[in-house]
Design a protein around this motif. Sequence first.
Motif, PDB file in Angstrom:
ATOM      1  N   UNK A  48       0.824  -1.202   0.000  1.00 16.45           N
ATOM      2  CA  UNK A  48       0.000   0.000   0.000  1.00 16.45           C
ATOM      3  C   UNK A  48       0.863   1.258   0.000  1.00 16.45           C
ATOM      4  N   UNK A  52      -1.792   6.759  -2.459  1.00 14.40           N
ATOM      5  CA  UNK A  52      -2.895   6.262  -3.294  1.00 14.40           C
ATOM      6  C   UNK A  52      -4.224   6.320  -2.553  1.00 14.40           C
ATOM      7  N   UNK A  53      -4.566   7.522  -2.151  1.00 17.68           N
ATOM      8  CA  UNK A  53      -5.812   7.819  -1.458  1.00 17.68           C
ATOM      9  C   UNK A  53      -6.278   9.182  -1.961  1.00 17.68           C
TER      10      UNK A  53
ATOM     11  N   UNK C 278     -10.938  -5.056   2.172  1.00 14.30           N
ATOM     12  CA  UNK C 278     -11.201  -4.594   0.812  1.00 14.30           C
ATOM     13  C   UNK C 278     -12.689  -4.293   0.631  1.00 14.30           C
ATOM     14  N   UNK C 304      -8.774   3.409   0.382  1.00 17.70           N
ATOM     15  CA  UNK C 304      -7.557   3.588  -0.420  1.00 17.70           C
ATOM     16  C   UNK C 304      -7.730   2.909  -1.778  1.00 17.70           C
ATOM     17  N   UNK C 305      -7.089   3.469  -2.792  1.00 15.89           N
ATOM     18  CA  UNK C 305      -7.342   2.993  -4.162  1.00 15.89           C
ATOM     19  C   UNK C 305      -6.781   1.596  -4.414  1.00 15.89           C
ATOM     20  N   UNK C 306      -5.915   1.127  -3.537  1.00 13.43           N
ATOM     21  CA  UNK C 306      -5.409  -0.243  -3.704  1.00 13.43           C
ATOM     22  C   UNK C 306      -6.277  -1.255  -2.955  1.00 13.43           C
ATOM     23  N   UNK C 307      -7.416  -0.797  -2.448  1.00 17.34           N
ATOM     24  CA  UNK C 307      -8.273  -1.656  -1.638  1.00 17.34           C
ATOM     25  C   UNK C 307      -9.698  -1.779  -2.209  1.00 17.34           C
ATOM     26  N   UNK C 353      -5.785   4.413 -11.516  1.00 14.27           N
ATOM     27  CA  UNK C 353      -6.778   3.939 -10.549  1.00 14.27           C
ATOM     28  C   UNK C 353      -7.767   2.989 -11.227  1.00 14.27           C
ATOM     29  N   UNK C 356      -6.064  -0.281 -11.270  1.00 13.72           N
ATOM     30  CA  UNK C 356      -6.007  -0.897  -9.940  1.00 13.72           C
ATOM     31  C   UNK C 356      -7.348  -1.536  -9.586  1.00 13.72           C
TER      32      UNK C 356
END
Lengths: 368, 368, 368
Positions: A48, A52-53, C278, C304-307, C353, C356
Amino acid sequence: MTSALADHIAGVRLVDNHVHGYWLAAADRRRFENGLNEANIEPLADFDSGFDTQLGFAVRAHCAPLLGLPEHVDPQSYWERRSQLTESQLAAVFLPAAGVSDWLVDTGLPGEIAGLPEMAAASGSAVGEIVRLEQVAEQAAASPGDYADAFRRILFERSKTAVATKTVLAYRGGFDGDLSAPDTRAVAEAAARWRAAGGVRLTDRTLLRFGVHEALRLDKPLQFHVGLGDRDCDLHRTNPMLLLDFLRQSGTTPIVLLHCYPYEREAGYLAQAFNNVYLDVGLSVNHLGARAEAFIGRTLELAPFRKILYSSDAFGPAELHYLGSALWRAGMAAVLAGFVRRGQWSEADAMRVVDLIGRGNAARVYAR
Amino acid sequence: MTSALADHIAGVRLVDNHVHGYWLAAADRRRFENGLNEANIEPLADFDSGFDTQLGFAVRAHCAPLLGLPEHVDPQSYWERRSQLTESQLAAVFLPAAGVSDWLVDTGLPGEIAGLPEMAAASGSAVGEIVRLEQVAEQAAASPGDYADAFRRILFERSKTAVATKTVLAYRGGFDGDLSAPDTRAVAEAAARWRAAGGVRLTDRTLLRFGVHEALRLDKPLQFHVGLGDRDCDLHRTNPMLLLDFLRQSGTTPIVLLHCYPYEREAGYLAQAFNNVYLDVGLSVNHLGARAEAFIGRTLELAPFRKILYSSDAFGPAELHYLGSALWRAGMAAVLAGFVRRGQWSEADAMRVVDLIGRGNAARVYAR
Amino acid sequence: MTSALADHIAGVRLVDNHVHGYWLAAADRRRFENGLNEANIEPLADFDSGFDTQLGFAVRAHCAPLLGLPEHVDPQSYWERRSQLTESQLAAVFLPAAGVSDWLVDTGLPGEIAGLPEMAAASGSAVGEIVRLEQVAEQAAASPGDYADAFRRILFERSKTAVATKTVLAYRGGFDGDLSAPDTRAVAEAAARWRAAGGVRLTDRTLLRFGVHEALRLDKPLQFHVGLGDRDCDLHRTNPMLLLDFLRQSGTTPIVLLHCYPYEREAGYLAQAFNNVYLDVGLSVNHLGARAEAFIGRTLELAPFRKILYSSDAFGPAELHYLGSALWRAGMAAVLAGFVRRGQWSEADAMRVVDLIGRGNAARVYAR
C-alpha cells in the motif's frame, strides 16, 4: 463559475475552529504516508501507499505547487522535495497559505508537535486554545485531594485563557448509554478506582460524563469528536443521534459536532433541531480530497447556515493545515456555483453563506 | 435540459399524497420563521433566522415571484409583502400554483389550520382525508364501552370517506421492538390503564400496535411517518429497517413510508423488497431546498418506479404547499435530464416515470 | 470527457472477483422480471414490472444493442428478441462483451446455472472458484465422524483449487453479536444438535463462527456478503461496522466486503482502517443503473485505491454479467472525468486507478 463568487471564496479569511499542531521533528517517508491515513493504527501494508488515497492525490494536486513542483507531481518527487525542508520550514510555507486568521488549537494530543506559539509564529495569525477534557481529568487524577474539586479547579484555570473545551468520548466508549450528570458520590468512587489503577487513559464512564457536564457549566463551546477517526473508535457508536438525550439537557452551551463523517446528515439534523448545536466539516474535508465537494453538499442540507463551521482538524504534516482550506474553498465553490447556476440561490446569498461558514459563525460562537 | 422533458415535468398534475392544512390565522414573523424549521421545537435563537436555511432560500427563490417580488428578494421585503395578505389570500395564490389535482390531507394535527373544505376551495382541486390512528385512539379512549370495539367502530366510520390511514408511531417510541398484533386481553388492560391516566397523547406500545394492525385490516393504504420530524422523535429509532419484521407480516395493504430522510436509501430497498411498500419524498424535498435534487436522486436508486410517490407534507405557511411541487419538479428535471444526457434513460422513459411518481402511482394506490 | 481516459476505461480487461453462473434453462417472462429485482422473494405484484427499475432501464439501454435492438427499446420487444435465443446463446453474446479476463465464481448457489466450465466456454476467459463456507458446513454435517475434522478436511480439499472463500453470515443472523472463534466443545455440541435437526441451512451461530475462523486460517481471501441482498437478510444487521471486533482479530487474511449498499461509506472506512480489508462494488452497480455513478463516487471516498475491487455479482440472466461491466465503466468514466475536469486528479492518475480497481488489486489479492 461566475468569477465574483470564485474570487470571494478565494479571499475569505477563515477561522479554523479545530486544529492541532504541525510536526516539529522530521518524518521519514513511512511516517509521512501513515500520516495520510486517518483510520489505520498500524503501519501501512507493504503493498500500500498513503499517496494512493484521495488525501494523497490532493496533496499532490494542491500542495505541490507551493513547493515549486507541478500539480499532480509523482510521489517520489514530492517526497524528495519535501525532504529538503524541515517541518518548520514546511509550516512556514503552508500555514500562511491557508488564509486562516485564527487557529483554535486542541492541545491535548501528545507528541512533538507545534504549540500555540509555534502555530502563531509560523502562520502570522492569531491562536486560541481548546482544552481537552480527558487531559484535565488526568491532571485531576494526578492532583491531591478531592477529584471533582481538582477537576473543576484545573478546568477553571485552563479555561480562563481557552476558547473552548473538547471531549473524545467517542474514543472512550462512544455515545450510546446514559450521558446524564453523575452524582457526587459516584464521581468520588469512580475517581478513587481510577486513581488506584494509575489514572491513565480515562475510560470510566462516570468520570467521562462528569467532565462533559462540568464543561457544559462553563460559558464556552464544547466540541465533540464525532464519526471519522482511527479504528480505536467504534465508528457506529459515534453516530451523533446517540447524543440526543444529552443534547436535550445541554441547555445553551454551544455544542460543536466535529468531523461527522459518515453522519454529516444526522449532524445537520441536530444542528437544525437544537439552538445550541453546530456542525463542523474538519478532517473529513481533507481525507475526502476530490470528494470533499460531495461531503460539503451533504452538510448543506438540514443544517441552518448559521450553524456550520469550518475547520481542517490538521495534525502532523503541515500540508494538512493548508489543504483543509484549499479543499473547502474548492468544494464550496463547486457546490454553491451549482446552486446559483440552477437559480436556487442568488450569488449574493452564496457569498454571505461563505462568510458565515468560513468565519462569521465561528467569530460569534468563539467570540473572536 | 431538453425542452420536451422540461415542459412535461412543468405540466404534470400532481397527486399530493400527504399534506396538512395551511394556517388560517395570521402569523407573526417569529412564527413564520419557526415554520421554516422542522426539527426545533423551541423558538429560534436570537442569533438565528429561519430564512438562513435551504428552505428559507427556496421560499425567496421560488415563492417571491408569485407575490410579485423578484427572485431571491431579501427576507425583510418578503416578510413585508407577505404581511399584506391574509393566510387565506396566500393560500389562494400558492395552492393553485402547485399544479396539484388532489390533496390527500392528514387531518390529525391540532391548531387553527385549513380543513378539507378550505383546502378544496383555495386550490380548486379535489381533496381526500387521511385518518390519523393515534387520533382515533384518543377518540376511542373517550368513548364508552370496550376500547377495541370503540376503536374499530370509529376507524370504520371515519375510513368510509377517507383514502388512507396514518401512524405517528415514529413519535411515540419509534420502530424498534415488537410490532406484532397484541392479544385482546393485553389491549383491554392497556386501554384501562390509559383511560385511567386521562387518555391523552398515546404512547402505550400495546395500543399503538393494536391501532396499526387494525389499520392493516382496512382496504386502505397505511402511511408511516419515517425519519425527519421534530426532535420529540428519536430519529435513529425511525430507521425504516426497524419495520422489517412488521413488513414481513403486513400482507397486501399498501404501506407508504413518508419523508424518509436520512433513510431514503433504506426505504427504497424496502420498496423493492415488498410488493406492498411505497416510498414518499414529502417534507424532505421542502426542507432540502437546493439539495432536494440530491435527495430525489437517492430515492431513484433501489425503489421500483411504480413504488415512489409525490407529496409536499406542507403544513402552516401556504408557501410550502406550492414549494414542494416547485422543488420536486426542479429536482426531477435536473436528475432525469442527467440520466437522459448520459444515455442511461430515454427521454420518453423519463416522462413516463414523472407521470408515475407525480400521479399515476398515487392514483392507483389511493384509487383516485 | 477527454477521450484518452474514456478509451482507457473502455479497454481495461476486468477481473470480476465475485460472480455466479448464468441460467442454463429458459426463463419465462415472469422469472426474467423477477430476476431484475434483488430484494423481493415473492413474485412481483401484478401492477409491477421488473423493467420499471433502474436495472430494467439499464438492460434496455445497454443490452439491447448487443441483441441488434435500438437502445431503450420497449420491454415487449426486448423480451421477444431475448426469447428467440437460448440462455446459452445469450451467455455467448453477453459474457465475452463484458471484457472480463477472469471470472471468480461463487459456486454455492443451487439451481440450474452455469458452472466453471460453462462460464469459461461461454466467455473464452479464465475462471476460478470461490467456496461458500455454509456449503462446506452442510457437506461436513453430512459426513461421518467429527464435524470440525470433516469441515477442515473438506475446506482444505476444496480450497486447493479455489481462489477464495465466502460467507453469507449476513443471511444467517447478521453481524451483530460475538464473532470470536468458538471452542472445540461448543463446536462439537452445536454440530451434534444441527446434525440431529437434519443439517440443512446452517443458522447456528457457533458453527457459523467456526467456519469463518477456519477460513481465516487458509491463505486465501475471505469474502463477506454485506448489505444489499434479498429480504431474508436483515439489512441493518449487515452494517459492516458490526464486524469491527472481528476485523480487529482477523490478522492478515484479506477480507473482501461485497456489495456494501447502503453501507459503502462505512466499508470504505474499514478498508482504510485495516490493511487486510477490501471493498467491492458488485450487485449494487447493476441494481443502481443510472445511479451507479453516484454509488461509485461514494466508494471513492475513504477507501484507499489499492483496496477497491470490481465485481458484477451477476446471477441468472446473462445480461447481468455484461451489465456490471458496462455500468462500472460508464460510472467510473463519469466520476473520474469529473475529478480530472476540476483539477483534483491528473488524467494519468485516473487511468492508473482504473487499472487498480478493474484488475490490478484483484490480481494481487487473488494471485491471478
